[in-house]
Each structure stands twice: as C-alpha cells, then as structure tokens.
Design a protein around this motif. Sequence first.
Motif, PDB file in Angstrom:
ATOM      1  N   ALA A 341      56.627 126.220  87.152  1.00 30.24           N
ATOM      2  CA  ALA A 341      55.691 127.256  86.782  1.00 30.24           C
ATOM      3  C   ALA A 341      56.188 128.184  85.830  1.00 30.24           C
ATOM      4  CB  ALA A 341      55.251 128.249  88.311  1.00 30.24           C
ATOM      5  N   SER A 342      57.616 128.362  85.525  1.00 31.24           N
ATOM      6  CA  SER A 342      57.922 129.175  84.683  1.00 31.24           C
ATOM      7  C   SER A 342      57.854 128.388  83.099  1.00 31.24           C
ATOM      8  CB  SER A 342      59.554 129.470  84.844  1.00 31.24           C
ATOM      9  OG  SER A 342      59.826 130.320  83.872  1.00 31.24           O
ATOM     10  N   ASN A 343      58.123 127.084  83.215  1.00 32.07           N
ATOM     11  CA  ASN A 343      58.244 126.327  81.886  1.00 32.07           C
ATOM     12  C   ASN A 343      56.750 126.054  81.524  1.00 32.07           C
ATOM     13  OD1 ASN A 343      60.776 125.663  81.644  1.00 32.07           O
ATOM     14  ND2 ASN A 343      60.902 123.965  83.389  1.00 32.07           N
ATOM     15  N   THR A 345      54.273 128.259  82.110  1.00 35.01           N
ATOM     16  CA  THR A 345      53.828 129.445  81.544  1.00 35.01           C
ATOM     17  C   THR A 345      54.469 129.809  79.921  1.00 35.01           C
ATOM     18  OG1 THR A 345      54.034 130.656  83.561  1.00 35.01           O
ATOM     19  CG2 THR A 345      54.073 132.167  81.842  1.00 35.01           C
ATOM     20  N   LYS A 346      55.457 129.349  79.584  1.00 33.78           N
ATOM     21  CA  LYS A 346      56.194 129.362  78.194  1.00 33.78           C
ATOM     22  C   LYS A 346      55.277 128.563  77.679  1.00 33.78           C
ATOM     23  CE  LYS A 346      60.862 130.598  79.822  1.00 33.78           C
ATOM     24  NZ  LYS A 346      62.216 130.036  79.944  1.00 33.78           N
ATOM     25  N   ILE A 347      55.075 127.162  77.850  1.00 33.19           N
ATOM     26  CA  ILE A 347      54.368 126.237  77.114  1.00 33.19           C
ATOM     27  C   ILE A 347      52.790 126.917  76.864  1.00 33.19           C
ATOM     28  CG2 ILE A 347      53.120 124.010  77.337  1.00 33.19           C
ATOM     29  CD1 ILE A 347      55.533 123.090  78.920  1.00 33.19           C
ATOM     30  N   SER A 348      52.178 127.545  77.838  1.00 36.21           N
ATOM     31  CA  SER A 348      50.762 127.904  77.723  1.00 36.21           C
ATOM     32  C   SER A 348      51.109 129.317  76.367  1.00 36.21           C
ATOM     33  CB  SER A 348      50.337 128.557  78.969  1.00 36.21           C
ATOM     34  OG  SER A 348      49.226 129.274  78.745  1.00 36.21           O
ATOM     35  N   ARG A 349      52.193 129.943  76.431  1.00 34.07           N
ATOM     36  CA  ARG A 349      52.254 130.978  75.593  1.00 34.07           C
ATOM     37  C   ARG A 349      52.288 130.539  74.201  1.00 34.07           C
ATOM     38  NH1 ARG A 349      56.492 133.627  74.040  1.00 34.07           N
ATOM     39  NH2 ARG A 349      57.979 132.916  75.356  1.00 34.07           N
ATOM     40  N   TRP A 350      53.174 129.407  74.090  1.00 33.60           N
ATOM     41  CA  TRP A 350      53.629 128.864  72.602  1.00 33.60           C
ATOM     42  C   TRP A 350      52.077 128.339  72.218  1.00 33.60           C
ATOM     43  CZ3 TRP A 350      58.388 126.685  75.229  1.00 33.60           C
ATOM     44  CH2 TRP A 350      59.632 127.599  74.920  1.00 33.60           C
ATOM     45  N   GLU A 405      56.292 124.042  68.633  1.00 30.58           N
ATOM     46  CA  GLU A 405      55.925 122.517  69.093  1.00 30.58           C
ATOM     47  C   GLU A 405      57.038 121.920  69.667  1.00 30.58           C
ATOM     48  OE1 GLU A 405      53.277 120.765  69.477  1.00 30.58           O
ATOM     49  OE2 GLU A 405      51.771 122.205  68.671  1.00 30.58           O
ATOM     50  N   THR A 406      58.500 122.227  69.074  1.00 28.51           N
ATOM     51  CA  THR A 406      59.806 121.614  69.542  1.00 28.51           C
ATOM     52  C   THR A 406      60.075 122.275  70.931  1.00 28.51           C
ATOM     53  OG1 THR A 406      60.530 121.471  67.245  1.00 28.51           O
ATOM     54  CG2 THR A 406      62.078 121.330  69.064  1.00 28.51           C
ATOM     55  N   ASP A 407      59.910 123.500  71.003  1.00 26.64           N
ATOM     56  CA  ASP A 407      60.229 124.076  72.246  1.00 26.64           C
ATOM     57  C   ASP A 407      59.052 123.584  73.171  1.00 26.64           C
ATOM     58  OD1 ASP A 407      61.933 125.655  71.095  1.00 26.64           O
ATOM     59  OD2 ASP A 407      60.578 127.429  70.907  1.00 26.64           O
ATOM     60  N   ILE A 408      57.953 123.319  72.917  1.00 28.38           N
ATOM     61  CA  ILE A 408      56.835 122.835  74.044  1.00 28.38           C
ATOM     62  C   ILE A 408      57.318 121.475  74.475  1.00 28.38           C
ATOM     63  CG2 ILE A 408      54.493 121.985  74.016  1.00 28.38           C
ATOM     64  CD1 ILE A 408      53.626 124.453  72.318  1.00 28.38           C
ATOM     65  N   GLU A 409      57.790 120.577  73.616  1.00 32.69           N
ATOM     66  CA  GLU A 409      58.407 119.207  73.990  1.00 32.69           C
ATOM     67  C   GLU A 409      59.335 119.323  74.850  1.00 32.69           C
ATOM     68  OE1 GLU A 409      59.089 114.944  71.537  1.00 32.69           O
ATOM     69  OE2 GLU A 409      58.544 116.711  70.419  1.00 32.69           O
ATOM     70  N   ASP A 410      60.493 120.207  74.427  1.00 35.90           N
ATOM     71  CA  ASP A 410      61.609 120.450  75.150  1.00 35.90           C
ATOM     72  C   ASP A 410      61.275 120.841  76.795  1.00 35.90           C
ATOM     73  OD1 ASP A 410      63.042 119.666  73.027  1.00 35.90           O
ATOM     74  OD2 ASP A 410      63.576 121.631  72.519  1.00 35.90           O
ATOM     75  N   HIS A 411      60.344 121.753  76.702  1.00 40.64           N
ATOM     76  CA  HIS A 411      59.880 122.303  78.137  1.00 40.64           C
ATOM     77  C   HIS A 411      59.300 121.326  79.042  1.00 40.64           C
ATOM     78  CE1 HIS A 411      61.710 126.086  76.714  1.00 40.64           C
ATOM     79  NE2 HIS A 411      61.804 126.411  78.089  1.00 40.64           N
ATOM     80  N   VAL A 413      59.762 118.240  78.589  1.00 34.73           N
ATOM     81  CA  VAL A 413      60.635 117.020  79.262  1.00 34.73           C
ATOM     82  C   VAL A 413      61.318 117.745  80.618  1.00 34.73           C
ATOM     83  CG1 VAL A 413      62.719 115.795  78.639  1.00 34.73           C
ATOM     84  CG2 VAL A 413      60.836 116.112  77.061  1.00 34.73           C
ATOM     85  N   GLU A 414      61.785 118.834  80.282  1.00 39.30           N
ATOM     86  CA  GLU A 414      62.585 119.576  81.405  1.00 39.30           C
ATOM     87  C   GLU A 414      61.500 119.723  82.930  1.00 39.30           C
ATOM     88  OE1 GLU A 414      64.579 123.762  82.540  1.00 39.30           O
ATOM     89  OE2 GLU A 414      63.943 123.517  80.736  1.00 39.30           O
TER      90      GLU A 414
END
Length: 730
Positions: A341-343, A345-350, A405-411, A413-414
């Motif tokens: 859920a935390s990841n 949320t971050k992806i949605s914000r980015w 976009e890089t952060d979105i891809e990393d999260h 994968v996580e």
Amino acid sequence: MRNVIFQEVGMQNYGPYIQEMILQFSSDKLILITGPNGIGKTMCLDAIPFTLFGTTSKGAKGDDVVNNTVGKNCKTWVKFKVNDDQYIMTRYHKYVKLGNTVIINKNGSDIKKGQLEVLPEIEKIVCPSKTFMNTIMFGQKVKNFFTDLIDSDKKEIFRKILNLEIYLDYYKKSDEKLKEILRQTEESKRRYFLESELASDAVNQIKILEEASKKFYEEIKKRIKEINESIETNKRLLEKWNADLQLFLTDDLDEKIRKINEQIGSISTSLKTIDAKYQGQTSELESSKNQKLAEIREKLSEFKRDTTNEANKTINEFKDDESKFKDEFNSKLKGFDLEIASNETKISRWKGLNESFQERVNSINGVANSDAKTCPLCEREVDDCACKYLNEKCEYYLEQIRKNETDIEDHSVEIETIRNKIKDLKQIYTHRLNEIKMNIQQVQNICATNISAGEQRLASAISSIQKIFVDKKQEIEDNKQKEREELLRTQKHLLGELGVTQERLQQRDNIQKTIRNIENQILASQNEIKIREKEDYDNTQLHAYQRKLNAHLTSLDQIKDHIKLFEKKEKVLSFWKSGFSQSGIPSMLIDESIPFMNRKVSEYLDLITNGRYVVSFDTLAETKAGEMRDKISVRVVDSYTKANSRIQLSGGQTRLIDICTILTLGDLQSSIQDVKFNILLFDEIFDALDDENVTFVSKVLQKLKMGKTICLISHTHQEQLEADEVLAFR
C-alpha cells in the motif's frame, strides 16, 4: 286539495356546477333562463327530476351527472311543501362520507333512505316519474312525449294520473282470492277422491275381516286336534326315556368325579412346587450372567473413555500449533500488505506529479511554436530572454519526469517482489496446515482402531458367557423335566378317566332334561287346549273399519257441499277480476276522462292557434284492416291545410300540439288527484316556432302563472316573452 309547493332546487359538483348553486321558486312569476349553449341551463332544471327520481329528462343518471373536474361529492337537493308538511329531499353520488344514496327529510326528521325506500315514497308524496315528465316538465328536444308514445306507455301515464293503480291492487287481490278458491276447489276434489278411495278400502277391509273371523274358529278346531295328537306322541316318548334313565342310576357318578378331581389337584400342586424350585435356580443363573456382562461392559466404557481423552489431548495440541501458525502468517501477511500500500501510494503521487509537469511542458512548447508568443502565466508578450528561461524550465520539468519514472519502476519491482514473498508464504502456510490435519486424522484413526478392538473383545467375552448360560439353563431344564414326567403320566390317566365319567354324567343329565322337556310340552299342550277352547275372535278392527266407513261417507257429503260453494265463489271472483282488469273499470275511467281532455286541449289550442288545429283523444283506433281495437289514439286536424296526421305536420305545429297536451295532462292530474303544483318547467319549447306562435304561447303562459312559477329556458325571443325575471347564465 293537496298543494305541492316547490321552494328551491340546489346542486354542487353536479354537471357544470362545482360551487353550490341554488334556484328558488316564487309564485306568480314567469322566469326566463338564458345563456350560451353548454353553460348548464338544462342541467339546472334537470336537477329536480334527478333528485326526485334518480334520472334526468334525457335519461342521465349516476356517474353521468358528476362534475368531471372534481369527480366526487355530487349533491343535489329539492325543498318543497305538501300542505303543512315541509320536505327536503337530498341525493348524494360518489360522496366521500355517504357514498351513493338519497334521503327524505320530513319536518326536520329523516324518514326514508336509499333508492328502494325513497322512490315509492316520493311517487306517493309528489307523483310518478313518467307523470312528472308529461305534466310538469317539458324536456329539451323531447322525442318520446305523450302523443308519440306507444299505447301501453300512454295507458300507464293515464293510470298514474287517474290513480288507477288501486284497481291494479284490486285486480291482484281478486286474482289471489280466485287462485285460492281454485286451489281450495282442487284440494276439495282431491280430498273427495281420497275419501272415496278410503271408503272403498274400508269396505274391502270389512269383507276381509269377516272372512278372517270365520277362518279363525276353523283354525281353533284344527289346532286342538293337532295338540291332542301331540300329547299322545309325547306320552309314548316319556315312557321310553324313563326306561333309559334307569341304566345310569346304578353308579354314583358325582362322587367318582369328586375323587378324581382331588387327585388331579394334588398332582397340580406338586408340579407347581417343582416349577418354583427350578425357576429360582434359573433366576439365580440369569442374575449371575447379567452381573458378569455388566462388569465387562463397564471395563469397555472405561477403556473407550481413556482412549478418547488421550486422543483429544493430542489433537488439541496440534490445533494449538495450528492457531499459533495462523497468527504468525496473518501478521506477516498484514506487514506485506502495508508495504505494498505504501509503495502504491508513492507511485500514485509520482504519476500525479508527472501529469502536472507534462501539462507545463506542453504549455511552454505551445508558446515556443506560436507566432504570437504570450506567456501562459502572465499573458504578456515573451522576449528572447524569457524564451530561454522557459526552455530551461521545460528541461527541468522533463528531468523531474524521468526521475519520477525511474522511482515508479523501482517501486513497481519492489511491489512484485513482495507479492512473490506473499505467494511463497501462502504455500508454506498451506503445506503446514495440511500436515497438521494429517496428524489429527492419524490420531483419530488410531483411537477408532483401539476402540474397535476393545468392542470385538467385549463381543467375544459376551458370546462365551451366553454359551455357558445356555448350557447351565438346559441342564436345569432337563432335571426339572425328569421330576415332572411321572406326575404328568399319572395326571394324564386321571384326566382320561375323568372324561369318561363326565361323558356318562352328561348323558344322564341329557336324558333327565329331555324327560322334563317332554313333561313341560305335555303340560303346555294341555294348557293351550284350555286357552283355545275359551278363545274368541277380536272384532275391534272390524268395528273400527265400520266406523271409518260411516265417517268417510259423511265427509264425502260435506265435501260435495264445499265444492258447490267454491264454484259459486269462483264465478263471483272471476267477474270482479275481469272488472278490475285493464279492460274493465280502469278502461271505463279512461274513457270518462277523454271528454275532459278533449275540452281542455281545445281551450288551449283556441288560445294559442285561434282554433286552427283540432286535437281529440280517443280510446278506439282503426287498424289497417278497418277493424276497431282498444287503443288510445290522438287525432290531429289542421283546418287550414286539411292535414290529419302528426306525420304531415311541421316541427313547429307538432310543438304547439305537445305544449297544449302537457297543459291538458296537468289539468287532468289536478282534477282527478285533487292536487296542485306550483311549477311548470319548459326547456327550449320555442324550437321550430315562428315569432307569431311564440307570442301566442307567451300570452297563454302569462295567464297560467297565477299561483305558479313557470321556468322557461330559451336563448331567443326574449323580447316577446315579457318575463317577470330573467336569469342570465354565464
């Protein structure tokens, strides 16, 4: 004189009238009602017959008169006096509280309610509906006025006006009495036939009883002879049976039977003693068997209880392990869900930031490619320096988008890594749960196997005990049978000897009983001879039938007299029935009213037409074959044109004759019934009349208004009518 004074008519939610509308009547007035078509002039006057009889001059009733806008609470009323009595008649239709009903109020009290009760009462107080429509009210464009009615309807109006209904009652009563006399005559004839049959039957019965008396005495002689022969036969039989009885009197059979019974009783007592002894041994053996079986079953129950408790303890330990493992699994699963859920949320914000940055880049590119370079933020013209700044800004936004976009891809994968961990955790969880269930099932199977083995051992022990019990019981039974055999043999011998002795005793008793029966038969036969010699025939029935015959003959004479009397009454009642029929006295009274009608209609025609038309009423009419028949006819002659049939007259001429006819019928009603009405209602009576005839009719109505209220509905000829009051409807 019966004075019927109509005072007012009122209506609400009736026809076109929603608000309460009241029309009052006062004497010595000619009232003219005018207004455009469809405004409710006719409905206003029609409220009177509708209230009184439940139908308008055109035949409208019930739902036909309810105001279409409101659709309910229709109410009409008429106030009138009859001599000193004050009446208010109110009719309701689709009324919320009262429904559909009508009520007559007399001097402040309701006397009748409902159409079935009110209609006969109002016809008695005022007049019948057909009379009202032919003497008081002339409806608009009336088609079936008196002169156009068929003969039966004309006669019905005459019956109402001339009060001939009483003769119909007389006719009905005469017919009822005649039917009763005919019924009594027929009943008397049936009684006469019945009495004749009964008298004939009595004669036959008397002959039969006399023959029976003769036969009775012959039968007595024959019976006495038969009884004497029977007595001789029984005496010979008595001698034979006494000789046979002597053969059985040598032995004392009763004493012998007593001794044998004592011996049999002693043996029965010994047998009971033996049975009691061995029954005690059997009961003791049975008690011992049951005690051993109870001990074995108790041991098995204890074994089952211990085995089950041990198994349940092991199973509970496995279930505790299962519960702890579930708690650990749910805790780890909850942690993974929180990380996902935390990841997300971050992806949605980015993603939201990238959309915002992209919009700004698009806006800046739009300014750079446009001829009129205007800042999208301040709307001022952009110079080269500003363009450079905007391009730098655009590069900045694009860099931020790439970083996000890089952060979105990393999260992302996580998140996928965490979901794989969850999948592995669920496989471990499922494997562990299956392992615990298998352990629990294994413990349950071992417990069931041990209990089954214990039950088999119990069954084997019970089978051994049962076999030992059966063997012991058979041994006791064999010993008892040995002791009973000798006693039973002796008992059997004594019973055989007892049977032979009892048979001889029965033979002796039968012989003695036969001897007593023969002696009784001889004595009874001797007594019967004495009775027969004194017996006389019972003549009670014979005398009764002789009395019945005399009574039937007397009754036949009386019935003959009754039949003659009924036949005389039948002739008298037939005469009066014929007299009260329509062709009798009522027809004579109609004939007597014809001269009055001819005189009155001539008077009105002279006033209106200066004697141009001649109208006469007659009770005979000529058929096409030239024959005369009983029929009310109206003859019309135009002295100018020589027309002699209503068919040959114009509409205006027919209307003049109908006006004179309704006035004539009203005068006839007043004269015959001694009644006076204070209203005359005319609806568009001037249709098809020329101005000259309108003037003539108006003058006649002016003369008739003394003591009356004459209401006229007309939208023309207002100047010629000289009305006392004009009601203009809008």
